[in-house]
Structures are given as structure tokens and as C-alpha cells.
Design a protein around this motif. Structure first.
Motif, PDB file in Angstrom:
ATOM      1  N   GLU A  38     -16.056  -5.412  -6.185  1.00  0.00           N
ATOM      2  CA  GLU A  38     -15.907  -6.825  -5.831  1.00  0.00           C
ATOM      3  C   GLU A  38     -17.243  -7.556  -5.926  1.00  0.00           C
ATOM      4  O   GLU A  38     -17.321  -8.692  -6.415  1.00  0.00           O
ATOM      5  N   LEU A  45     -14.428   0.033  -3.883  1.00  0.00           N
ATOM      6  CA  LEU A  45     -13.768  -1.262  -4.110  1.00  0.00           C
ATOM      7  C   LEU A  45     -14.696  -2.421  -3.758  1.00  0.00           C
ATOM      8  O   LEU A  45     -14.720  -3.443  -4.448  1.00  0.00           O
ATOM      9  N   PHE A  59       0.124   1.979  -6.160  1.00  0.00           N
ATOM     10  CA  PHE A  59      -1.015   1.920  -5.248  1.00  0.00           C
ATOM     11  C   PHE A  59      -1.429   3.336  -4.841  1.00  0.00           C
ATOM     12  O   PHE A  59      -2.619   3.686  -4.858  1.00  0.00           O
ATOM     13  N   MET A  92      -3.375  -4.994 -13.547  1.00  0.00           N
ATOM     14  CA  MET A  92      -4.448  -4.306 -12.822  1.00  0.00           C
ATOM     15  C   MET A  92      -5.805  -4.859 -13.221  1.00  0.00           C
ATOM     16  O   MET A  92      -5.986  -5.359 -14.332  1.00  0.00           O
ATOM     17  N   ASN A 133      -9.321  -1.376  -9.281  1.00  0.00           N
ATOM     18  CA  ASN A 133      -9.715  -2.184  -8.124  1.00  0.00           C
ATOM     19  C   ASN A 133      -8.479  -2.759  -7.440  1.00  0.00           C
ATOM     20  O   ASN A 133      -8.381  -2.772  -6.216  1.00  0.00           O
ATOM     21  N   GLU A 134      -7.557  -3.255  -8.242  1.00  0.00           N
ATOM     22  CA  GLU A 134      -6.283  -3.775  -7.737  1.00  0.00           C
ATOM     23  C   GLU A 134      -5.194  -3.426  -8.742  1.00  0.00           C
ATOM     24  O   GLU A 134      -5.445  -3.364  -9.950  1.00  0.00           O
ATOM     25  N   GLU A 139       0.798  -1.220   0.000  1.00  0.00           N
ATOM     26  CA  GLU A 139       0.000   0.000   0.000  1.00  0.00           C
ATOM     27  C   GLU A 139       0.831   1.270   0.000  1.00  0.00           C
ATOM     28  O   GLU A 139       0.303   2.362  -0.223  1.00  0.00           O
ATOM     29  N   LYS A 151      -4.431   3.753  -7.490  1.00  0.00           N
ATOM     30  CA  LYS A 151      -5.556   3.194  -6.739  1.00  0.00           C
ATOM     31  C   LYS A 151      -6.064   4.169  -5.687  1.00  0.00           C
ATOM     32  O   LYS A 151      -7.215   4.592  -5.714  1.00  0.00           O
ATOM     33  N   SER A 165      -0.656  -4.002  -9.218  1.00  0.00           N
ATOM     34  CA  SER A 165       0.603  -4.489  -8.652  1.00  0.00           C
ATOM     35  C   SER A 165       1.660  -4.506  -9.741  1.00  0.00           C
ATOM     36  O   SER A 165       1.352  -4.493 -10.937  1.00  0.00           O
TER      37      SER A 165
END
Length: 865
Positions: free
Chosen positions: A584, A580, A275, A305, A286-287, A270, A279, A289
Motif C-alpha cells: 500500500e 500488504l 481470499f 486483483m 494485495n487485494e 475474508e 491472498k 475479489s
């Protein structure tokens, strides 16, 4: 330190003694993977992983798994592009039996033609399952486009056509060519002496295998990238999947440590740039990395992502700008120091379990030339400077040769021209400025680092504070780590249709800001402790958990208390988490097995809150306010109802004193808990079917189960173990013998109120009816006759063994202590689980089967075509 030994036939043995738990991990690494196949061998390396469990000269189909499970162990395998790995973990008193099974599998497989034909269909089911999963489809496209010549572009599983074309002659030739002693590495980690390991290895894997040396690797070389590649395809997924990759070297290159640090800086955790920018700041994904994938041959530096389809264009643009900033300017000294500490701590966390340490040793030994490479790796990380990170970013983040792939759901807005425009902008731009971090302050006076060993070492110390809170402390000195868990009774069980999902949202908000700290500050502080912190909402509880290096215990514990006792539920953070959560919920259709269990719960529980999904529904998620969360927190999280467990490398007496200071103040006083409606067992057959266009159907068949307090939960666990696992009846009958599925299992889920017992299978749509009938047949057998003595022994040993294996980590032990105490089970379940399982008889299993399994009134849920 590990010890290396080579047998006369060339097989490498690597051993490291770990005595913290009485378990041992065996792993056999074979230097062959999907990238070593010829075109007519597609999928053979992975098919071997399946076939070596299908019988040997001494063991019939299924006996390998049953032998391991009968000794309380777990056995499985995995296949990558570079390796095939067979592994087991079990009680160390049965260490030789575990190695005997693995050695038998890799040295004397039968490759029975009928078993091969059946297992080919199982692998086809595995391929269908992968094709039903958006993450797997996105990964397939990424690698297919990132590599043009190298076999990393091809799926490890093969294709249905290549798998079904496999003959015994072809798989036997592949085995004899690649499964040779000098191409294998045996890893042994755990409570077993080197002398015994050497002797057993010589007996079971030594001698002449009467086959030629494995051929050296000859893989197609990947040419340098000459330009960009963009591959965007419409997809039925409910959220978009977007990947960007750049070419980087393989595992042995000197730049790999810097690339790993660059990936952590860019998009891991985070506090990472992506991030924070994309984000948290932009609310575009949503995600997200970043990663440095470094296999044996040249790998990929990538960003992945998931996001709403309408945000693909701005999300890609902002992500590329963030990467451009890493190219344009070095990271701060503070950022780099934090990441170096996190890299160092990963090596410590890996030592908590024997299987984790074995996997790390296997990777270094087989892919980097020897376990000694780990020390060199960490030395290079320690020597990195901010300018070195920028240099490696400039060397490999080349926007002119980027590969971009994406799955576009309905309504997605991204074109190939827009991708090129975003890449052009990133290439020209100097990057974006990263927001400054606020100072890292701890919201309480620090106390000296805890040292020494108190009288509590090895046992659980319980203290009830003046406000009613319960504190449990157990010293564990095996690794310099500490885990903490604070638990409260609550969760889904205290929700209504109007508040469904509030536990999940509240638990995520616990670490999103306090009166003294913002969300980013909380994460920065936890990173500085080389740890993690997160809330967790369940069916019967809500909790906060954290881990850290023990030398940072006081800072971590102070932060933990602040998050638990003084969450601020800031509006801005609530809107982020709500967004978020709603994404989901919208993406649930991308997880059809979860939908099947949602339908099952709704059909089984018609009054009880267990009927509702833990993440809630869109209608309720849209309505929650910060004041509702505060009121819920005040009502259910009063300190008087808290159970706090702390386990690790700390001084117990000093921890208790610190807990009194941080948690001893009186709260507002406990409020009455809600009355939870009782649920009568179904009086009729219930069945729900949700149509969904997928390759597989997902079937759940079940019944009302038991409570956590019912002594019959132990026979029910044994019953479920008889059915599940690689040695269980469902696996043997429906997967091994009838090739109906890749995934089939059973489960017993208890709660404060009666839970459920269910069986599950994921199968092709044309096999669904036969699969349902097969599941009912296996359940009926439990009613008609007692389980056999061998089945009973296997199930009990497997449960006892996996219980021990699962409690290697401090975090797992802290969770069990906190939750068992919160539920009113006390410490007996933790200390006496083994004897309660061992006391179960075959008559107990049949009696409980007849109590639970009511085939005249089952509850069924199907999701699929």
C-alpha cells in the motif's frame, strides 16, 4: 411495503414510508444510459447529468444545488450504461422543495450554449482524472475487451473529442427523445406520506410534456464468445491490475441469484475461496475479489486483483485453479448457509438509510421489471442447493472463452502465452482442495438472546465501570441491527518518526487472531452473525468497530471483546499484514491527490506527529515486531481509557450487564501518555512540488487550523461550507464559470491539537497557475467582506441537514458517541451540534477567516507535471 402509482402521462411513482429519521430521499431514474447512445452521441447521457444542474427556466446556473443545500440537503446524479439517476436527500419538512428542484431539472433544462461549452471542459477534466487512475484504466480495458459489439464496451464518459463536439442542437435532440414521462421512475422514501407524494408528483411532473414516447431500446447484440481474448499492456502504475471475465446473462435471468451467491463464495469477504487461497494462503495479491455484474443486457462474472508485478503468473494460476474447484465440486452446506444469511442481511442493512433503500427500489423497478422482483430474488436464493451452485459454475465459468486483461508495471512478469497456459491448466484440472475450516467456537459462555425494550429506549445511557471504562448504550428499534465502537485516544498523534504507522498496523492486527481464535475463525464467526468487524486507526484515536444483526448480538459482542482485550499478534499474520501495508505504501503514487495532502502535511507540521502519513513509511513498516505491537497495545489500550458505544435493536439494561461481565476486569493500569510537541503556525510562505507524470496537477493550499475544543470550529465549518459543495464559491467560480476542474473543494480538519484548513483542486497542468490564483482570490474575498445572508443561511442549513443525514446508520452514531466522549467533548456535540451551527453569524465567519487564512504565509503542495 412500497406503493406504486402511475401518473396519467405514464411516469411511475414508487413510495415507501420510513419514519425512523426525519429525512426523505427523492430519486428520478431515467431509462437512458451510455449504452443507448448512437456513435455520434458518445458521452451525451453522462453530459446530461451535468447539464441538468446548469440552469432551468426558473433557476440559473448553480441555483439547483444552492436551493437544495439551503434546505439542508444533498443533491447529485450518476450515469451508468443503463440509467441516469438524479437524487437528493434532505429533511422531510422540506420534501416538496426537494422534489420541486429535481422536477424542474429534468423537465425544464435550458441547455444554455455558453454553459454547455463550459461544462464540456469540466467533463474533459473528469475524463483526465479517470485516465490518471489505475482502477479506471483497468476497468476500461476489461469492458473494451469483454464486449466486441455491445455498447457496454464504450466508456460512459465518452472521449474528450466526442464531448467537445457536442452542440446544443444535438444534446437537445437527445433530451427530447429520451427524457419522457413513461421513461422515468420517481422514487420517494422517507418520513413523508403517500398522499402528499402523489399530489406533488401530479403538480410537478404530471400533465402533457408535449413530446413523443421514448424509443424502445435497440442495442447491438453481443455475439457468443468464440475464444479467449488476452490484453496485457505496460503501465506506469506501481502495482499490477489483473482482471478475468466470463460471459453471463443480464439482470432478469433466472440464474442471477445463483451467480450472485457464486461470486460471494468465490471472492467476497475474508472467508471466500479466493481470499483464503490466493491472498491469505498464497500471499500472492494485495487485494482480490469476485463479482457478478448483471446489468440490463448480458453481463460479466469476473475476478479482479491488484498485486506485485512479479507475482502475476502464480497469482493468475492459483486464482484460476480456485475457480476450477468451484466447477468441479459443490460448496459445503455450511458455506452456502452462511452466504444465504449474508444475502438476507444485505436487505436489512440497505434499510438503514433512506437513500440506500431508494436506490435498491429504483434498481428493481427499472432493471428487473418491478420492486416485486426482490421477493422472488430472495426466494430463489433461499432455495439454492450446493449442487445448483456447481451447475451454474459449470455453465458459465468457461476457461476456453475467458477474457484476461492486465496493467503491467515495470518489472511485471506475465506474457500472453503464460495466460493461455494457466487457462489450459485450469480447464484440465479438477481444481484445488479448499482448506478445512476450524470449528466455530465462541470464546466465552453464551447468554440468552437479548429481548424486550428497556427504559433506555431513545436516550443515551452512560455508565462508568469499576475499572474506569465508559459504556454508552442507546436503543434504536428502526432496523434489527446493532453497532458497537470501542475508542481510545491515541493514533498518529502518539507516534514518532521511529514508530510511524504502528497505529494502522496494530488496528488491522486486532482481528487477526486472539489467544482463543485464529484470523479465519474470527471472520467465520462474524459472517455467522451476518456482520463485520475491523480496527480503525486515525489521527487522534484507535478503535474497533463491529456491526451485526441484533439477534446475534451476544455472539458478536463476545467476539468483539475477545479481539479488543486479548489480541495475540501472531507472527504469521503480522507478516501477512506487513506485506500488504508495504504494498500500500509503494502504491501511493497511484493516488496523486493523497500525495498532495501528504506533502501539505509535511510542510505545515514540522514538529507535530500530524506531519506523518497514517500508513507510515517503508522503513518503519519493515521493522515492527509483534512485541512492539503488544507493548503499544498494553500502553495505550488499557480498559480504563476505553469508551464503548453500543447502539441498536437491543435491551439497554441487559447490554450494560453484559458489558460489565466482558469489560469490567481491571487492566494493568494506565501508563503515562506521551508529551506531544506543540506546533507554531507557519511564520513564512511554504511550498512543495512533487513532479509526477500525470494528466492532472493536484493542488492543496492551506493553513494551520483549530482544535476540537475551540468554539471557533463551528464558524470555520460554516466558512468551509460557504466555499465547498455544488453551491459553494469554489465550485461556482472555478468549476462552473471557468471550467478549471471536475473536483474542487475545501475542508476543515480539527484534532486534539490544531489541525488544518485547506482548499484542493485537481486540474490540467496548463491550468494549474490560474487555479492556484483563483483559489487565493476566493480566500481573499472572505477576508475582505462578510458572507452574504443567503450564503450564510445555505451553509448553516447544509451543515445541519447533512449532519442529520449522516447519522442515519447505527454505526455512524456509535462512532460519534464513542469518539466525542473519548476526546472529552461529552455528549454535547452530538446533541447540540445544530444549535451551535445555527448560532454562527456572518461576523463570526469573517473573524475566523481573518484568524485562520494568512495569505502572506500559506502552505502549498502540488503533485503533477
Amino acid at each position: 411495503m412500497p406503493t406504486r402509482h402511475r401518473l396519467d402521462n405514464g411516469l411511475t411513482l414508487l413510495h415507501e414510508h420510513q419514519g425512523a429519521a426525519h429525512v426523505v430521499a427523492w430519486q428520478i431514474w431515467v431509462n437512458v444510459g451510455g449504452a443507448d447512445e448512437t456513435p455520434d452521441e458518445a458521452g451525451l447521457a453522462h453530459l446530461h447529468e451535468h447539464m441538468l444542474f446548469k440552469g432551468t427556466e426558473r433557476r440559473g446556473p448553480g441555483e439547483i444545488a444552492r436551493d437544495i443545500e439551503a434546505h439542508g440537503g444533498e443533491v447529485n446524479a450518476w450515469t451508468s450504461w443503463d440509467n441516469t439517476v438524479y437524487h437528493t436527500v434532505m429533511a422531510s419538512q422540506f420534501a416538496r422543495e426537494g422534489l420541486d428542484v429535481l422536477a424542474d431539472a429534468v423537465r425544464f433544462p435550458r441547455f444554455d450554449p455558453q454553459e454547455l461549452a463550459r461544462e464540456c471542459e469540466v467533463v474533459v477534466e473528469e475524463i483526465k482524472r479517470a485516465e490518471d487512475t489505475p482502477a479506471r484504466r483497468a476497468s476500461r480495458d476489461l469492458f473494451h475487451e469483454s464486449y466486441q459489439a455491445h455498447p457496454y464496451r464504450l466508456p460512459v464518459l465518452g472521449t474528450p473529442e466526442s464531448v467537445r463536439a457536442t452542440t446544443r442542437e444535438r444534446i437537445l435532440a437527445f433530451y427530447r427523445k429520451h427524457y419522457t414521462p413513461e421513461a422515468m421512475t420517481l422514487i420517494a422514501v422517507g418520513d413523508v406520506p403517500l398522499e402528499s407524494v402523489r399530489a406533488w408528483a401530479e403538480q410537478l411532473l404530471g400533465g402533457d410534456w408535449e413530446r413523443q414516447r421514448a424509443p424502445s431500446r435497440h442495442r447491438a447484440l453481443e455475439p457468443p464468445r468464440a475464444g479467449r481474448r488476452v490484453h496485457l499492456v505496460p503501465d506506469e502504475a506501481k502495482e499490477a491490475w489483473l482482471n478475468v471475465s466470463f460471459a453471463i446473462p443480464g439482470a432478469n435471468h433466472e440464474d442471477v441469484p445463483a451467480l450472485d451467491v457464486l461470486a460471494m463464495l468465490a471472492g467476497q469477504g475474508e472467508t471466500s475461496r479466493l481470499f483464503r487461497q490466493v491472498k491469505r494462503g498464497g500471499r500472492l495479491v494485495n487485494e482480490i475479489s469476485a463479482y457478478a455484474y448483471t446489468p440490463v443486457d448480458p453481463g460479466l462474472f469476473g475476478v479482479g486483483m491488484t498485486l506485485p508485478g512479479e507475482k502475476m503468473r502464480p497469482a493468475l494460476t492459483e486464482s484460476l485453479r480456485t475457480l476450477a474447484q468451484l466447477v468441479a465440486a459443490p460448496p459445503s452446506e455450511e458455506e452456502l448457509a452462511t452466504i444465504k444469511a449474508l444475502v438476507e442481511s444485505e436487505a436489512v442493512y440497505a434499510r438503514e438509510t433512506v437513500q440506500g433503500l431508494a436506490r435498491k427500489l429504483g434498481h428493481y423497478e427499472t432493471s428487473l421489471g418491478g420492486y416485486e422482483a426482490e421477493e422472488r430474488y430472495h426466494a430463489r436464493v433461499a432455495a439454492l442447493t450446493p449442487e445448483a451452485i456447481r451447475e451454474v459454475a459449470r455453465r458459465y465459468i468457461d476457461f476456453d472463452t475467458a477474457v484476461v486483461t492486465g496493467l503491467l508495471p515495470a518489472g511485471a512478469q506475465l506474457t500472453e502465452a503464460e495466460v493461455h497456459a494457466a487457462l489450459d491448466e485450469a480447464r484440465r484440472a479438477p481444481g484445488v482442495a479448499t482448506p478445512a475450516r476450524r470449528a466455530q467456537t465462541v470464546p466465552a459462555a453464551a447468554m440468552p438472546k437479548l429481548k424486550g425494550t428497556g427504559p433506555e429506549a431513545g436516550r443515551v445511557v452512560l455508565e462508568t465501570l469499576g475499572n474506569g471504562a465508559t459504556v454508552l448504550v442507546r436503543e434504536e428499534r428502526a432496523v434489527p441491527l446493532v453497532a458497537m465502537r470501542a475508542a481510545f485516544v491515541g493514533g498518529l498523534r502518539f507516534e514518532t518518526e521511529e514508530t510511524n504507522g504502528i497505529t494502522t498496523l496494530l488496528s488491522r492486527m486486532l482481528t487477526r487472531g486472539t489467544t482463543a481464535l485464529g484470523a479465519e475463525e474470527i471472520q467465520h464467526l462474524m459472517d455467522a452473525c451476518a456482520g463485520s468487524i475491523a480496527g480503525a486507526g486515525g489521527r487522534n484515536s484507535v478503535s474497533l468497530r463491529a456491526e451485526a444483526l441484533s439477534r446475534h448480538f451476544d455472539r458478536a459482542f463476545t467476539l468483539f471483546a475477545d479481539c479488543l482485550l486479548d489480541p495475540a499478534f501472531p507472527e504469521e499474520e503480522l507478516e501477512r499484514e506487513r506485506h500488504l501495508l508495504l504494498q500500500e505504501i509503494a502504491a501511493r503514487e497511484d493516488r496523486p491527490s493523497s500525495l498532495a495532502f501528504d506533502g501539505f502535511s509535511r510542510a505545515l507540521f514540522q514538529q507535530h506527529p500530524y506531519r506523518m502519513p497514517q500508513i507510515g513509511e517503508r522503513a518503519t513498516g519493515e521493522r515492527f515486531t509483534a512485541e512492539q505491537l503488544r507493548a503499544h497495545h498494553r500502553r495505550f489500550h488499557d480498559p480504563s481509557r476505553m469508551v464503548l458505544a453500543i447502539i441498536g435493536d437491543v435491551n439497554g439494561s441487559e447490554v450494560l450487564e453484559r458489558a460489565r461481565t466482558l469489560f469490567g476486569a481491571a487492566g494493568e493500569g494506565p501508563q503515562p501518555l506521551p508529551t506531544v510537541p506543540r506546533e507554531a503556525p507557519p511564520a513564512e510562505r511554504r511550498h512543495v512540488h512533487r513532479p509526477l507524470a500525470r494528466a492532472q496537477a493536484h493542488v492543496v493550499l492551506g493553513f494551520q487550523g483549530l482544535t476540537l475544543f475551540d468554539p471557533d470550529r463551528y464558524p470555520l465549518e460554516v466558512l468551509s461550507s460557504v466555499l465547498s459543495g455544488m453551491g459553494g464559491r469554489l465550485f461556482t467560480e472555478l468549476r462552473d464559470k471557468r471550467s478549471m476542474a471536475y473536483s474542487v473543494t475545501s475542508m476543515a480538519v480539527e484534532g486534539i491539537d490544531p489541525g488544518y484548513f485547506a482548499v484542493y483542486i485537481g486540474t490540467s497542468a496548463d491550468k494549474r497557475e490560474a487555479a492556484e490564483a483563483g483559489m487565493q482570490t476566493e480566500l481573499r474575498k472572505l477576508l475582505d467582506a462578510p458572507v452574504t445572508p443567503a450564503e450564510l443561511d445555505r451553509a448553516r442549513a447544509h451543515l445541519v441537514g447533512t449532519h442529520e443525514i449522516g447519522l442515519q446508520r447505527n454505526a455512524a452514531r456509535a462512532a460519534m458517541l464513542a469518539l466525542d466522549t473519548a476526546y472529552g467533548l461529552g455528549l454535547d456535540n452530538f446533541e447540540h451540534y445544530d444549535e451551535r451551527i445555527e448560532a454562527v453569524t456572518a461576523d463570526d465567519v469573517q473573524r475566523v477567516a481573518r484568524r485562520i487564512i494568512r495569505l502572506d504565509r500559506p502552505v502549498g503542495s502540488v503533485v503533477g507535471p
